[in-house]
Motif scaffolding. Sequence first.
Motif, mmCIF file in Angstrom:
data_model
loop_
_atom_site.group_PDB
_atom_site.id
_atom_site.type_symbol
_atom_site.label_atom_id
_atom_site.label_comp_id
_atom_site.label_asym_id
_atom_site.label_seq_id
_atom_site.Cartn_x
_atom_site.Cartn_y
_atom_site.Cartn_z
ATOM 1 N N SER A 209 8.942 -2.767 9.193
ATOM 2 C CA SER A 209 9.547 -1.589 8.570
ATOM 3 C C SER A 209 10.405 -1.993 7.372
ATOM 4 C CB SER A 209 10.391 -0.831 9.596
ATOM 5 O OG SER A 209 11.042 0.270 9.002
ATOM 6 N N MET A 210 11.185 -3.080 7.551
ATOM 7 C CA MET A 210 12.014 -3.558 6.447
ATOM 8 C C MET A 210 11.147 -4.041 5.287
ATOM 9 S SD MET A 210 15.011 -5.589 8.536
ATOM 10 C CE MET A 210 15.764 -6.195 7.028
ATOM 11 N N GLN A 211 10.003 -4.671 5.612
ATOM 12 C CA GLN A 211 9.098 -5.118 4.562
ATOM 13 C C GLN A 211 8.562 -3.926 3.776
ATOM 14 O OE1 GLN A 211 9.836 -8.565 4.316
ATOM 15 N NE2 GLN A 211 7.710 -8.595 3.713
ATOM 16 N N VAL A 212 8.198 -2.840 4.543
ATOM 17 C CA VAL A 212 7.707 -1.628 3.869
ATOM 18 C C VAL A 212 8.811 -1.038 2.995
ATOM 19 C CG1 VAL A 212 6.886 0.716 4.234
ATOM 20 C CG2 VAL A 212 5.999 -1.128 5.654
ATOM 21 N N ASP A 213 10.033 -0.932 3.568
ATOM 22 C CA ASP A 213 11.158 -0.392 2.788
ATOM 23 C C ASP A 213 11.440 -1.260 1.568
ATOM 24 O OD1 ASP A 213 11.372 1.594 4.648
ATOM 25 O OD2 ASP A 213 13.006 0.638 5.775
ATOM 26 N N LEU A 214 11.374 -2.584 1.765
ATOM 27 C CA LEU A 214 11.625 -3.501 0.657
ATOM 28 C C LEU A 214 10.586 -3.335 -0.438
ATOM 29 C CD1 LEU A 214 13.272 -5.828 -0.508
ATOM 30 C CD2 LEU A 214 11.818 -7.407 0.770
ATOM 31 N N GLU A 215 9.320 -3.186 -0.013
ATOM 32 C CA GLU A 215 8.254 -3.003 -0.998
ATOM 33 C C GLU A 215 8.440 -1.690 -1.748
ATOM 34 O OE1 GLU A 215 5.096 -3.881 -3.335
ATOM 35 O OE2 GLU A 215 6.137 -5.175 -1.898
ATOM 36 N N GLU A 216 8.810 -0.611 -0.995
ATOM 37 C CA GLU A 216 9.080 0.664 -1.655
ATOM 38 C C GLU A 216 10.260 0.531 -2.614
ATOM 39 O OE1 GLU A 216 9.691 3.501 1.425
ATOM 40 O OE2 GLU A 216 7.557 3.637 1.966
ATOM 41 N N HIS A 217 11.312 -0.207 -2.162
ATOM 42 C CA HIS A 217 12.463 -0.410 -3.027
ATOM 43 C C HIS A 217 12.078 -1.191 -4.276
ATOM 44 C CE1 HIS A 217 16.615 -1.083 -4.195
ATOM 45 N NE2 HIS A 217 16.385 -2.381 -4.254
ATOM 46 N N ARG A 218 11.226 -2.209 -4.099
ATOM 47 C CA ARG A 218 10.775 -2.983 -5.255
ATOM 48 C C ARG A 218 9.998 -2.105 -6.226
ATOM 49 N NH1 ARG A 218 8.577 -8.429 -2.143
ATOM 50 N NH2 ARG A 218 10.620 -9.384 -1.771
ATOM 51 N N GLN A 219 9.077 -1.277 -5.676
ATOM 52 C CA GLN A 219 8.301 -0.398 -6.537
ATOM 53 C C GLN A 219 9.199 0.597 -7.259
ATOM 54 O OE1 GLN A 219 5.257 1.366 -4.119
ATOM 55 N NE2 GLN A 219 4.165 -0.558 -3.791
ATOM 56 N N THR A 220 10.187 1.161 -6.492
ATOM 57 C CA THR A 220 11.126 2.103 -7.116
ATOM 58 C C THR A 220 11.939 1.410 -8.201
ATOM 59 O OG1 THR A 220 11.280 3.326 -5.018
ATOM 60 C CG2 THR A 220 12.999 3.714 -6.656
ATOM 61 N N SER A 221 12.441 0.189 -7.897
ATOM 62 C CA SER A 221 13.210 -0.563 -8.888
ATOM 63 C C SER A 221 12.362 -0.879 -10.108
ATOM 64 C CB SER A 221 13.738 -1.859 -8.256
ATOM 65 O OG SER A 221 14.593 -1.587 -7.164
ATOM 66 N N ARG A 222 11.096 -1.263 -9.864
ATOM 67 C CA ARG A 222 10.202 -1.563 -10.984
ATOM 68 C C ARG A 222 9.967 -0.310 -11.828
ATOM 69 N NH1 ARG A 222 6.146 -2.967 -8.187
ATOM 70 N NH2 ARG A 222 6.904 -5.083 -7.795
ATOM 71 N N ARG A 223 9.751 0.826 -11.126
ATOM 72 C CA ARG A 223 9.526 2.072 -11.859
ATOM 73 C C ARG A 223 10.766 2.476 -12.657
ATOM 74 N NH1 ARG A 223 7.848 4.470 -7.935
ATOM 75 N NH2 ARG A 223 9.711 5.578 -7.245
ATOM 76 N N ILE A 224 11.962 2.360 -12.031
ATOM 77 C CA ILE A 224 13.209 2.690 -12.729
ATOM 78 C C ILE A 224 13.412 1.764 -13.922
ATOM 79 C CG2 ILE A 224 15.719 2.714 -12.488
ATOM 80 C CD1 ILE A 224 15.332 3.619 -9.610
ATOM 81 N N ALA A 225 13.115 0.461 -13.718
ATOM 82 C CA ALA A 225 13.267 -0.498 -14.819
ATOM 83 C C ALA A 225 12.332 -0.149 -15.976
ATOM 84 C CB ALA A 225 12.995 -1.910 -14.317
#
Length: 302
Positions: A177-193
């Motif tokens: 679950s943390m890996q999924v959340d981390l991946e979503e966070h990475r994608q969100t961070s990448r999109r925001i960046a």
Amino acid sequence: GVNTVWPPVVILANMPNNAEGTLIGNGPLKGLVNQCARDFDFHSIDKQVMYYDSHGRPTGEAFVKFQPTYAGYIEAEDFSKFLQRNECGREARWRSGKKCGWLATVEDMRRMDFNHKRVKWTTKPLSEVRDMHMTEMRKAEEMKQERDKWQDNAKQIALVALEAEDENRKLRLRHESMQVDLEEHRQTSRRIAEETERRLGKEREEGSRLQHAKEHLLGENERLQQRKEADGSRLIQLKRQNEKAVADLRELRKQKDAIRRSGMELDDMRLKEKKALDERYAKEMEKIDELYRSTEKKLNEQ
């Protein structure tokens, strides 16, 4: 006290033997011992040994050696009692001639195996053998307790292992679950960046455009200021010219008035001069009007 043979030994007699005296393997001795082991569930029989005389000839007798434990002694005693009940005990050796056997005594072993080479026997007090039962029972109880303790420990270990496995499963699920959340966070961070980079790029472009526009406006203002200063200087010159023209006009008017006052008797030359002055006056007036109109137009444009 009474001594007994140790390890326990049962002597078998009247055993058939072949020309070589070999009865080990599938012969009558092995067959009889195996049958008794099956019938009485014996587990303590150690080995069977044929007995030969001093000349190496088979005597029809054999030793069945049991393990040096209290259980081995009981099985040897049961074997002897079984033969006794079936009239195959010690007393049947000379009477019937059939196979028989009995629990070996110290006298039997001293007679048949005095040098202790065939079965490597010794003597032990019977009381000590019986005490072995209590010792073995105590050891068995200790082993049972140890086994129960081990089983309890094994159950506890199994329970702990199950709990650990369950905890590991939960940790794996939490980790996934943390890996999924981390991946979503990475994608969100990448999109925001990426969005921030695009916005900053647009802002930089807009800033650059505004800077160019500002520089252009500053240049235009500077040019307008220079033009204004130039127009002001020119206006001052025009104003001075205008003042000079007005002064000249006043002077002409004065001259005209003087001519008018003195001029009734002017001759033709004076009239011509007056006409010339009038024409000059008209031209000067036209220049002054044109100068005023041009100045007024430039002032309106500014």
